[in-house]
Every structure is written in C-alpha cells, then in structure tokens.
Write an enzyme that holds these catalytic residues in place. Structure first.
Site, PDB file in Angstrom:
ATOM      1  N   GLU A   1       0.851  -1.188   0.000  1.00  0.00           N
ATOM      2  CA  GLU A   1       0.000   0.000   0.000  1.00  0.00           C
ATOM      3  C   GLU A   1       0.894   1.247   0.000  1.00  0.00           C
ATOM      4  OE1 GLU A   1      -3.830   1.475   2.642  1.00  0.00           O
ATOM      5  OE2 GLU A   1      -2.108   0.625   3.704  1.00  0.00           O
TER       6      GLU A   1
ATOM      7  N   LYS B   1     -10.413  -0.189  -1.942  1.00  0.00           N
ATOM      8  CA  LYS B   1     -10.444  -0.594  -0.532  1.00  0.00           C
ATOM      9  C   LYS B   1     -11.810  -0.332   0.098  1.00  0.00           C
ATOM     10  CE  LYS B   1      -7.646   0.302   3.652  1.00  0.00           C
ATOM     11  NZ  LYS B   1      -6.608   1.229   4.171  1.00  0.00           N
TER      12      LYS B   1
ATOM     13  N   CYS C   1      -4.666  -3.692   3.328  1.00  0.00           N
ATOM     14  CA  CYS C   1      -4.334  -3.266   4.687  1.00  0.00           C
ATOM     15  C   CYS C   1      -5.450  -3.506   5.713  1.00  0.00           C
ATOM     16  CB  CYS C   1      -3.901  -1.800   4.665  1.00  0.00           C
ATOM     17  SG  CYS C   1      -2.970  -1.288   6.144  1.00  0.00           S
TER      18      CYS C   1
END
Length: 275
Positions: free
Chosen positions: A39, A114, A156
């Site tokens: 990321e 995301k 993440c």
C-alpha cells in the site's frame, strides 16, 4: 515463485519509483512470476491535503510506468495501494485507495478499491482518518486467475475483517493478498497473528507486502512483509528496512491441506449465514 517487496515510501514519487522498480527487476531476475508491492507504493503524503494533491488517475504517468515495467520484466505486478483520482474526483474531491493488478503484458486486469477505511486514534500514535479524504470501494472483486494461483485482492485494514477473506475463499481464492502500511503499534501487536489467522481459517496462502520505517515526521510503518502458507506457517519474511523476500506457492500442498482438514465444507451457513 512470488516476490514480496518492502519499501519506505515518501512524498517523493521519483524516489519511490526508483526503489520499487529496482526491487521488481531483482525479483524478475530471481525468477519470480508475480511481484507484490505494498500500500502506498506510489507515495505517502505528509498530510491528507498533500495526498490529494499528488493523486493521479489510472491512466496517468505512474500506472503507465508500471505497465511498461511489467512488460519489460515479464512479471505480474500487484500494486497494493494506489492513490486514484476516480471519475467522481470533480464532484467528491476525494480519492480511492486502489489495489491494481497488472499482467505480464502490462494490461490492467483488476482494480479493487479498498472497502474498509482506517479511522483510528491509538495511544502513542498520530490519529489517522482515511475516510476524511478517501471514498470507500463498493464491491469485492472475484479472485483473478494468475500464473501463481487464484488471487483475492484486499488492502491493509481489510485484514481485520475475516468475513471479507472468507467471501474471497468461497469465491475460489487460493491466495489472499493484504498490501499494507501498518502502524508500528498495531503492527507489533497484530500484524503476524492476523495474517496467519486469515491463512489458517481460509486455508489459503497469504501474501502481505508492507511499508517499513519512517515516511515523514509524523508517520512510520511496521514492516515485516511476509508470506504464510495454508497451514499458517510463515514461509518467507522481511524484517525492517527495504528489501525483498521470495516464496514458492505450492497449490498441490494447498489442496492437500484442504482435503485433510475440510473446514470450508463444515461451515454452517444455514445457522449463521453463507459467505
């Protein structure tokens, strides 16, 4: 063979490109078929406003350079968290945190935005509010066929939501990937145990490229990029500082683990809902 790159991104895009592209070339020379970047591989801004100012669309220079790199090196690239100015940039003024997948011809084959945005104020760490400048994604992508297996994309903070991983497993994923920029306090406490848990409960390989070290005066990342196998064993790992680790994905072993302990077939979706 897969390669996992660990880097220290800053707001200097050229610095980040030199660092990442050198690691991709090293990985390709070692025989990797796919290379995973963390990321924020493109940059980590000094503030939300700085991050917005540096963001690019998918057809911009940064993605173009990586598409050329994938072609030159004949590798698939997982670009783990790209700051995207989407089609709604003019109306929202916010970006998307995108996990991009390029094939070895440089084609953009998947774009995952995301779903879970990191808003947290932890003792001893600067408050982070990703939702203040980032739009959440709206869909989970089905796993993508790659030369190393069927790849499920996440980013993440998504790691903390096991239902996302289970949904990818149910859709056929053999590898789950969690490119990250974990904070130092949360990384020290939770990083490895969460990754190994996702590997064990989903009986998937887990590939997690991570940011490491200090990005600016107020932000640092934990590092410790790793690959875990479907039994939960860490089979490759970086520690601190930029670098590379390599691991073999053995799909025969994955199928053996699933046969020996057929957890997925024992799920009681009739009781607690299907994933």
């Amino acid at each position: 063979l897969v390669a996992v790159a660990q880097v220290t991104s800053t707001a200097d895009k050229e610095h980040n490109w030199r660092q990442c592209s050198a690691l991709v070339r090293r990985a390709a020379a070692a025989g990797a078929r796919a290379v995973f970047l963390p990321e924020g591989f493109d940059y980590i801004g000094d503030s939300p406003q700085h991050s917005l100012a540096l963001a690019e669309p998918l057809h911009g220079d940064t993605v173009g350079r990586y598409r050329q790199l994938a072609r030159e090196c004949d590798v698939w690239l997982s670009l783990g968290g790209f700051h995207e100015r989407g089609q709604d940039w003019d109306s929202t003024g916010r970006i998307y945190n995108c996990h991009l997948l390029l094939d070895n011809s440089g084609a953009l084959v998947a774009v995952y935005r995301k779903l879970h945005l990191f808003d947290a104020a932890l003792p001893g760490a600067p408050a982070l509010c990703e939702s203040s400048f980032t739009n959440p994604g709206r869909e989970l992508l089905p796993p993508i066929d790659t030369p190393v297996g069927k790849l499920g994309l996440a980013v993440c903070y998504d790691l903390r939501f096991p239902e996302l991983a289970q949904a990818l497993r149910g859709a056929g994923a053999q590898i789950l990937t969690f490119p990250s920029a974990f904070t130092v306090p949360t990384g020290a406490a939770h990083w490895e145990v969460l990754l190994r848990a996702r590997a064990i409960e989903c009986q998937c390989y887990v590939v997690a490229a991570a940011q490491t070290g200090r990005h600016n005066a107020s932000r640092a990342s934990f590092g410790h990029s790793l690959v875990a196998d479907p039994w939960g064993t860490v089979v490759a790992q970086c520690h601190e500082g930029p670098g590379l680790c390599l691991a073999h994905i053995d799909l025969g072993y994955l199928e053996q683990v699933r046969r020996d302990l057929p957890v997925h077939g024992h799920r009681r979706g009739d009781i607690y809902g299907a994933l």
